[in-house]
Design an enzyme around this catalytic site. Structure first.
Site, mmCIF file in Angstrom:
data_model
loop_
_atom_site.group_PDB
_atom_site.id
_atom_site.type_symbol
_atom_site.label_atom_id
_atom_site.label_comp_id
_atom_site.label_asym_id
_atom_site.label_seq_id
_atom_site.Cartn_x
_atom_site.Cartn_y
_atom_site.Cartn_z
ATOM 1 N N GLU C 50 0.602 22.444 -33.225
ATOM 2 C CA GLU C 50 0.637 22.751 -34.653
ATOM 3 C C GLU C 50 0.386 24.224 -34.931
ATOM 4 O OE1 GLU C 50 -1.049 20.158 -33.338
ATOM 5 O OE2 GLU C 50 0.280 18.556 -34.023
ATOM 6 N N HIS C 118 -3.379 8.131 -39.223
ATOM 7 C CA HIS C 118 -2.105 8.221 -39.925
ATOM 8 C C HIS C 118 -2.274 7.686 -41.334
ATOM 9 C CE1 HIS C 118 -1.375 7.898 -35.604
ATOM 10 N NE2 HIS C 118 -0.343 8.675 -35.774
HETATM 11 C C1 LIG Z 1 -2.610 16.873 -32.746
HETATM 12 C C2 LIG Z 1 -1.556 15.839 -32.791
HETATM 13 N N1 LIG Z 1 -0.309 16.196 -33.132
HETATM 14 C C3 LIG Z 1 0.676 15.271 -33.194
HETATM 15 C C4 LIG Z 1 0.427 13.956 -32.919
HETATM 16 C C5 LIG Z 1 1.537 12.894 -33.008
HETATM 17 N N2 LIG Z 1 1.873 12.421 -31.660
HETATM 18 C C6 LIG Z 1 1.338 11.295 -31.150
HETATM 19 S S1 LIG Z 1 1.804 11.028 -29.556
HETATM 20 C C7 LIG Z 1 2.748 12.432 -29.536
HETATM 21 C C8 LIG Z 1 3.483 12.809 -28.277
HETATM 22 C C9 LIG Z 1 2.569 12.981 -27.102
HETATM 23 O O1 LIG Z 1 3.293 13.334 -25.964
HETATM 24 P P1 LIG Z 1 2.557 13.513 -24.561
HETATM 25 O O2 LIG Z 1 1.394 14.414 -24.698
HETATM 26 O O3 LIG Z 1 3.571 13.891 -23.561
HETATM 27 O O4 LIG Z 1 1.963 12.081 -24.237
HETATM 28 P P2 LIG Z 1 2.797 10.737 -24.043
HETATM 29 O O5 LIG Z 1 2.788 10.042 -25.352
HETATM 30 O O6 LIG Z 1 4.157 11.102 -23.588
HETATM 31 O O7 LIG Z 1 2.037 10.008 -22.994
HETATM 32 C C10 LIG Z 1 2.700 13.079 -30.770
HETATM 33 C C11 LIG Z 1 3.430 14.302 -31.106
HETATM 34 C C12 LIG Z 1 -0.899 13.627 -32.580
HETATM 35 N N3 LIG Z 1 -1.260 12.364 -32.315
HETATM 36 N N4 LIG Z 1 -1.859 14.577 -32.523
#
Ligand SMILES: Cc1ncc(C[n+]2csc(CCOP(=O)(O)OP(=O)(O)O)c2C)c(N)n1
Ligand SMILES: Cc1ncc(C[n+]2csc(CCOP(=O)(O)OP(=O)(O)O)c2C)c(N)n1
Ligand SMILES: [Mg+2]
Ligand SMILES: [Mg+2]
Lengths: 349, 381, 349, 381
Positions: C50, C118
Site C-alpha cells: 500500500e 473487511h
Molecule cells: C495489508 C493487506 N493488504 C491487502 C490485503 C488483501 N489480500 C489478502 S490476501 C492477498 C494476497 C496475498 O498474497 P501472498 O502474500 O502471496 O499470499 P498467498 O495468499 O498467495 O498465500 C491480498 C492482497 C491484506 N489482507 N492485507
C-alpha cells in the site's frame, strides 16, 4: 516531567518487571530526544523503523516480556496505525487467548516550535483504537502515577506526553524524589559530553499509581465545567484562576488524565451541577475526541444544560506552521481559553 | 475429489497406481535427500488429513454451513513437514509460530483436532481460536505459542523479532531452554510489504542476531497477480543477501526435500541463534479463496498426488491402503463438521467479551470491556 | 454501483486525462476484487504494498499525471496514514508550489460478512486528514457523478465505496447507460474464464458531475432531520418511508454524499426547520465523524433544537466479528434506525 | 570557523597551506579518477558557498534570528557534484528531485540564491518553499522539479517511482525528451523504513524498470544512533542485490570520486531507463541539528578542508584566493540574512492559505480553504 517518566520507568524496571525500554535514540548515549529514558538499564536503540518498534513490542509481550516502547514523535505513529489497531484487537480477536501488556509512549502536541511534524496531536486518532487505553498527564506526579498504571495494566496502554510540559517541574514531589531539584538533576540527568562511564543514582522511589479512568478535579466552582487534559490543562487552570480572582466566576476544572476509559461520573456530576460545559484540547477539530466527549454530554445531559456547551480545539489545518503566527492562530492559547470561559460563565441561561 | 464436484483431467488410473518396485523400501528418496518410510508414511497421512479437512472446508463454504473459505490445499507437503518439526509448548523455551491463513497442515501435524478448525469456519462460540469472530485458519493457541493470525498481510514479520528476542535471552544457563526459535510464515506477494524487511533488519542487529526462521511459501500469486509481473525475476530468498542471512529456495511440494530443508534451517536457528530465510515453492490448488470461487486448478502440481505416486512407486504403500486412509480422513472431517454444526453460536451478549484483560489498576474496566465509560451495556461477568 | 464506478473511470480515461488506474489486482485479469476496474485501458496491477500505491500516486501527480489508485479494503489503509497526511499537506506546506490531483478509492464498511478486516469504516479517520476531500456515494448514479468530480478536482480526493452497495443497481440511469441491465453486463462485465482476448464495449457515456460539498435531500418531511451517507442511507430512507406510511411521521433525509466539505447549508436549513436531528453512520462511535457533525449542530443550532439530538453509530468494539450475531449487534441495522427515528419524532418538545 | 565560536584543533596553518607543486595542473586526480581544474574550482566554490550558508544558518539558530537548524555541513562535496549534474527544468523531460533536509548544496549548485534558504530559516512570508511554515531545507521548487521535502523520514522513496514512471513513458518518440530521471536522496538510518524497499521493488517491475537514481548519504548516524549498532555490518548499497539493481558505495567526501560516480549512475539511469543505487559515505560536521547543539565535531573528515588542501597541493589555487572566496561567500550569506530579516512574516490571515487548489467542481471551496464548511473565517481571495 521528563524526569518523572524516567523515574517511573526505572521503578518499572526494578519492581514491575519491565524488560525492555526501546525506540529510536532511546538507549545510550542519548536516552531519548527529550531525555525521558536516560540511564535506564533496559533501554536500547532501535533501527529507524516504527513498524519494527511496535511489532517487536507485540512480540516481546506475546513471549511474556513487559515492553515499553517509544515513538519518537506522535507524528511518526501514522505509518503504524494498522499495528496499533492489531494490538488493540488481538485479545478480542483470539477470544482472550493472549494478553498484550505493552506500553507505548510518545510526545504529543504543539508548543516547542516543532513545525509541521513535531506539533500534531494524536489523541483523536488514538481514541478510535478500541482495545487500547490512552492516558495523558499534565503534571510530573501524574506522569509518574499514570506510567506505573500503564505498566501494571495487562492491556495495551498509550501514554501521550505533552511535549510542551516535558520540561516543566511539578508542584508535588514524587514519593522518594529529593526536594532539591538540583540534587535530583545531579543524580539522574546524564552529564553533557562523554557519558560512557556515567551511572544514574536513583532516589528510593515508591509506588504511586493513578488508576486508569479516574480524573482529577483540580479546581472547584459553580459557573461552569471545563474538561481538558495535557498541555491546555494548566492554561485552563490559569484562566479559571484569573476569572475567579478578577470577576468571581469559578469553575470545575477536570483534568481527565485518562482519555480512555474516561471518568464519566466525574464529568457527569459536574455537568449536572453547573449546566455549562467547555471542552478544550489542542488537536485539530474535525472528528476530534473532544467532539466525542461533547456527544456524551449531549446524549446524557442535554436537558441539564443551561447554555450551549462549547468546545475549543485546534483549527482544521493541514499542519502547524513554523512561524509562531501559525501556531498562535491555530492552536488554542491562554487568551482563547479565557474568552471561552468568560462567554460560558456570562451567557444568560 | 468428488467434494469439489469437478473432474480431474483424464489419465489412466491403473497406470498411475501401479507400483514399480515390489520389496518394501527402507527409505524414500528425492535426489540426494532421503526419508525413512516410517516418517514418509506419517507425513503422507497428515497430508491426507489436511487435504480432507480443506476439501470439507471448501464444501462447507459452498453449502452454507460456513460463509468464507481460505486455506492451503497445495501446501500440504511443506506445512506438514513444518508442523511435525516444531518444538511445541508454551513459553520462550519452545518455538513461537507467527502464521498466516494457509497453515492448517502445520496445526494438524502438531496435533490440533479437526474440529478446532471447523468450529472457526462455522463461526461457533466453541471456536477456541476466535469465538466465531475471525476467518477460518486464523488460529491462536497459547499452549503451543501460536500467536493470533491476522488477516493483515505481513505484519507477523514485524512481530517475529519480538518473540525471538525474548528467546535469545531465555535460559542462557541451560542450553535446553535456549533452543526455542521463532517461525514466521507468509506468502511471496506479501514480502513486498515493509514488514518483511523489518524482520530481516531487526533479526540481524550486530551482537543481537535473532533465532527467526523466516518462511515464504511462494505460490507465485497474490490473489490474481502473478509475481512475475510485479517483481524482479529473482528468488524472494535473495532478500536475505544484504543482511548476510542464510537462505535457500526449495521445492516445497516434495516432502523429502521440504523435510530436510526445514531441518537444516531449524538446526541453524536453534544452535546459532541467528535468522534463516527459507522460500518454499508451493501450489495453490483451489485459487485464492472462496471469493475467487475456490475451484480446483488442475494445472498446478498436486503435492499429495505426487507423493502418493512416489510412495506407491517405491512400494511403500498400496492403492488400497491409500484409499482406506482417504476414507478415514474424510470421515474424520465429516464427523468434525457434524459435531460442529450442533454447537452454539455467539450471542448479542458476547460482542464485547475478551476486549480487556482484568486489571486491578483500571477503575472503569476492572474485569472486561462493558461498553462506553459510564454506560455499561452488559454487566461485567 | 461497481459498474458505475467502472464507467466513471472509463469516462475519466477518455475525457478527463486519467493516466493510471492501479492497485492490488486492479488490472487484468481480475479487474479489482469488486470488478470496479475491469476492462479499463490504463488499469495495472501493483505489488502487494500500500505504501507503494499511494506513494506512486503522489509521484505520478507531481509529474503531471492523473492517477486513480485503489486500496483493496479500507482496513489496509491504516499503514499509510502518514502518506495520506502528507498528500493532504504538501500543497499547504509548500505554499502552493505543487497541486496534487490524486484520487484514492477504497471499499468501506460492513455488510458483506467480511469479518474483522473487511468490515471496518474509514470515514472517521479520513475526515481528520486536512487537505483531503472525502466522498461516499449511496447510489450508482451518485457514484458516477462523485467519481467524475473527484477526477476533475485538482486536490486529493478519497472516494469511499460502500461495500454492501457495490452490487446494488440504481433506480436512475447514468447518462449513456443502456436501460437493459443485461445488455450493460454483456458490454462491460468481463466473462468468466479466459479473459485474455476480451474487450469491453463501452456505452456512449456523458458527463455528469456532482459538485463536491453538495448533499442530496432524498426525502422531505417535518418531524425530524436524518443525516447519513453510504450504506446506512438507503436504510434511513426505508425507515423514514415506513414511518411516513404507517404513522404519518415524515423526515428530511439528507444524503451527505460529500463528507468533506459537507453541505452545511442543507443541514442547517433542515435543522432549523425540524428542530430534531438524527445522525447515522456505521463507523465505530468514539471520535466518530458523526460526532463532528453533531458538534456543528450544537455550535450553531443548540437553541433551535426542540429535543435532544441523536447519533446512531457502530459500537466501540475492536472489530466486527464473522458470525452475524456480532455484526448485527455492533453495526446499526434497519430496526435500530427505525426505533431511533420513532423516538426522535415522538419525543415531546 | 569563527561563526561557530569553536576553535579547530591545533595544526600548523602554514604547513597545511604550502603547495607542493608549482606549475598549475590541468586536472585534479583521486586514484584513477580525474577532474579538470576548471570544474574542480567550480565545485570548490559551490562547496565554499554551501558551507558559508550552513555556518551562517547555524548562527541564525543560535542568535534568535531563526529557531531551528538542520542541514548538511559535511555533505558539500557530494551534494554540489549532484546539483551541478542535474538536468534542471520543469516536467518529465527533466530530472525530478526527491530530497531530504541536508541538501542545501544541491540547490545552491543548481543556482538557488542563498536568500531562498534563509527566508525559510527565518520563517518569512517571502519563503518561497513553504511561506514560513516548514523547517529549513524543506525546499519545494516546481520550476526545477524539486518536490516538497517533508520531515517524515524516507517517504520520498515511496514517491520516487511515481515521477519515474511518468518519465519512463514520456517523450518516447523523441530521445531527448526521454532522458529525465528521478533522483531520490535520504540518510542511511532511514533506509530501515519500508519505503526504501518499496522504491527498489517498484522500480524493478519486469518490463517496467524505472529511471530512479536512489542515493543514500551515509553519515553513519541517525540522530544519536550509530548504524553499526543497529544494522548488519554491510553496505546499504547491498540492498540493491535482491533486485538486480546496479549499485556502488563511494567516498562522498571526495568531489572527484563523487562527480564520476554520480556521472556513471546518471548516465546509466538516463540511457538504460533503469534504477541505480548509489551510497555515498559523508560526514556530519555539526551533529544532527540545532536540537543536539549543532557544535562542530572535529573528529569527522571535513570534505571542504580536504579538497582545499588538495587544490592547494596541486597548485590549482592559492591560499589568498581561498581566503578571498571564503570572504565572498560569507558576505553573500550575511547579505542574504540581512535582507531576509527585513521581510514580512506570515499573519493570522495566512493560516489557511494554499490548502486547496481552486476547483470548479467544489461548491464549498471553489478557491481555497476558508475554514469549516459554512463557517468561513477568511473571505476567499
Ligand atoms: C495489508 C493487506 N493488504 C491487502 C490485503 C488483501 N489480500 C489478502 S490476501 C492477498 C494476497 C496475498 O498474497 P501472498 O502474500 O502471496 O499470499 P498467498 O495468499 O498467495 O498465500 C491480498 C492482497 C491484506 N489482507 N492485507
Ligand atoms: C518516520 C520518522 N521517524 C522518525 C523521525 C525523527 N528523525 C528525524 S531525523 C532522524 C534520523 C535520520 O537519520 P538518517 O536517515 O541517517 O539521516 P541523517 O539525518 O543522518 O542525514 C530521525 C529518527 C522522522 N523524522 N520520521
Ligand atoms: Mg502467494
Ligand atoms: Mg545518517
Amino acid at each position: 516531567m521528563a524526569q518523572a517518566v524516567r523515574m517511573a520507568l526505572h521503578y518499572g524496571e526494578e519492581y514491575l518487571g519491565v524488560t525492555d525500554v526501546f525506540g529510536e535514540d532511546v538507549g545510550p548515549p542519548l536516552g531519548g530526544v527529550f531525555t525521558v529514558t536516560q540511564g535506564l538499564k533496559t533501554a536500547w536503540n532501535t533501527p529507524l523503523d516504527e513498524r519494527g518498534i511496535l511489532g517487536t513490542a507485540l512480540g516481546i509481550a506475546y513471549a511474556g516480556g513487559r515492553p515499553v516502547c517509544e515513538i519518537q514523535f506522535c507524528d511518526y505513529a501514522l505509518n503504524i496505525m494498522d499495528l496499533f489497531k492489531i494490538a488493540g484487537n488481538q485479545r478480542w480477536a483470539s477470544g482472550g487467548a493472549f494478553d498484550l501488556p505493552i506500553v507505548v509512549m510518545t510526545p504529543n502536541g504543539a508548543g516547542i516550535r516543532g513545525s509541521i511534524y513535531h506539533s500534531h496531536s494524536f489523541e483523536s486518532f488514538a481514541t478510535r483504537l478500541a482495545g487500547w487505553k490512552i492516558v495523558m498527564p499534565s503534571t510530573p506526579l501524574d506522569a509518574y502515577g499514570l506510567m506505573l498504571a500503564a505498566i501494571k495494566d495487562p492491556n495495551p496502554v498509550l501514554v501521550l506526553l505533552p511535549k510542551a510540559l516535558l520540561r516543566v517541574r511539578g508542584e508535588q514531589l514524587i514519593p522518594g524524589e529529593p526536594a532539591d531539584p538540583d540534587e535530583l538533576s545531579r543524580m539522574i540527568d546524564a552529564p553533557i559530553g562523554d557519558r560512557s562511564n556515567w551511572q544514574p543514582q536513583w532516589p528510593p522511589l515508591e509506588d504511586y499509581t493513578i488508576p486508569l479512568g479516574v480524573g482529577n478535579l483540580v479546581r472547584e466552582g459553580s459557573h461552569g465545567t471545563v474538561i481538558a487534559y495535557g498541555r491546555p490543562l494548566p492554561l485552563c487552570v490559569q484562566a479559571a484562576d484569573e476569572l475567579a480572582r478578577e470577576h468571581g466566576y469559578t469553575f470545575d476544572v477536570i483534568d481527565l488524565r485518562s482519555l480512555f476509559p474516561y471518568d464519566w461520573s466525574m464529568i457527569s456530576q459536574s455537568v449536572v451541577k453547573t449546566g455549562r460545559v467547555l471542552i478544550v484540547n489542542e488537536d485539530t477539530e474535525v472528528t476530534n475526541f473532544g467532539e466525542h466527549l461533547l456527544r456524551r454530554v449531549i446524549d446524557e445531559h442535554f436537558y441539564d444544560l443551561a447554555v450551549c456547551p462549547r468546545t475549543l480545539m485546534g483549527k482544521h489545518v493541514p499542519g502547524i506552521g513554523m512561524n509562531q503566527n501559525y501556531e498562535l492562530n491555530s492552536v488554542p492559547q491562554l487568551g482563547d481559553i479565557r474568552t471561552a470561559l468568560w462567554d460560558l460563565a456570562t451567557e444568560p441561561a | 475429489m468428488p467434494e469439489t464436484h469437478e473432474d480431474p483431467p483424464d489419465f489412466e488410473d491403473e497406470l498411475r497406481r501401479r507400483a514399480t518396485r515390489t520389496a518394501a523400501p527402507a527409505v524414500i528418496r528425492s535426489g540426494r535427500e532421503a526419508m525413512s518410510v516410517e516418517l514418509a508414511l506419517t507425513v503422507f497421512r497428515q497430508m491426507l488429513r489436511t487435504r480432507a479437512l480443506e476439501e470439507r472446508s471448501i464444501k462447507m463454504s459452498k453449502s452454507g454451513e460456513a460463509y468464507f473459505w481460505i486455506g492451503g490445499p497445495g501446501e500440504e507437503a511443506f506445512n506438514v513437514c513444518l508442523g511435525l518439526q516444531v518444538h511445541k509448548g508454551r513459553g520462550p523455551a519452545y518455538d513461537y509460530l507467527h502464521l498466516h491463513y494457509r497453515n492448517a497442515g502445520v496445526l494438524l501435524a502438531m496435533g490440533m483436532p479437526m474440529i478446532d478448525h471447523t468450529r472457526q469456519l462455522a463461526m461457533r462460540w466453541t471456536d477456541r481460536h476466535s469465538r466465531g469472530r475471525n476467518f477460518v485458519g486464523h488460529y491462536a493457541v497459547p499452549e503451543w505459542n501460536v500467536v493470533p493470525v491476522t488477516s493483515v498481510i505481513e505484519v507477523q514479520y514485524a512481530m517475529a523479532p519480538g518473540t525471538a528476542l525474548v528467546q535469545k535471552r531465555h535460559g542462557l544457563k541451560n542450553p535446553a531452554e535456549n533452543e526455542g526459535i521463532t517461525i514466521v510464515v507468509g506468502g511471496e506477494a506479501g514480502a513486498a510489504e515493509g514488514d518483511f524487511e523489518t524482520c530481516l533488519n531487526w533479526s540481524t542487529r550486530p551482537g543481537m542476531e535473532l533465532p527467526v526462521l523466516m518462511i515464504v511459501t511462494n505460490n507465485r500469486f497474490g490473489i490474481s497477480t502473478d509475481i512475475d509481473t510485479v517483481h524482479a525475476h529473482r528468488p524472494i530468498a535473495d532478500r536475505a543477501i544484504p543482511y548476510g542471512v542464510r537462505h535457500e529456495t526449495i521445492d516445497g511440494n516434495d516432502p523429502v526435500i521440504a523435510w530436510h530443508a526445514i531441518d537444516r534451517a531449524m538446526r541453524y536457528c536453534r544452535r546459532e541463534r541467528k535468522p534463516y530465510l527459507l522460500e518454499a515453492m508451493v501450489s495453490r490448488l483451489h485459487g485464492h479463496s472462496s471469493s475467487s470461487g475456490a475451484q480446483r486448478n488442475w494445472k498446478e502440481v498436486d503435492p499429495l498426488a505426487q507423493f502418493e505416486q512416489k510412495l506407491i512407486d517405491a512400494g511403500a504403500i498400496d492403492a488400497a491402503t491409500v484409499r482406506a486412509l482417504k476414507e478415514e480422513a474424510k470421515k474424520e472431517a465429516d464427523d468434525a463438521v457434524a459435531q460442529t454444526m450442533k454447537e452454539p453460536e455467539p450471542t448479542r451478549e458476547d460482542v464485547y467479551r475478551f476486549t480487556y484483560a482484568p486489571s486491578p489498576v483500571d477503575a472503569v474496566y476492572p474485569h472486561d470491556y462493558t461498553g462506553l465509560p459510564g454506560r455499561p451495556e452488559w454487566p461485567p461477568r
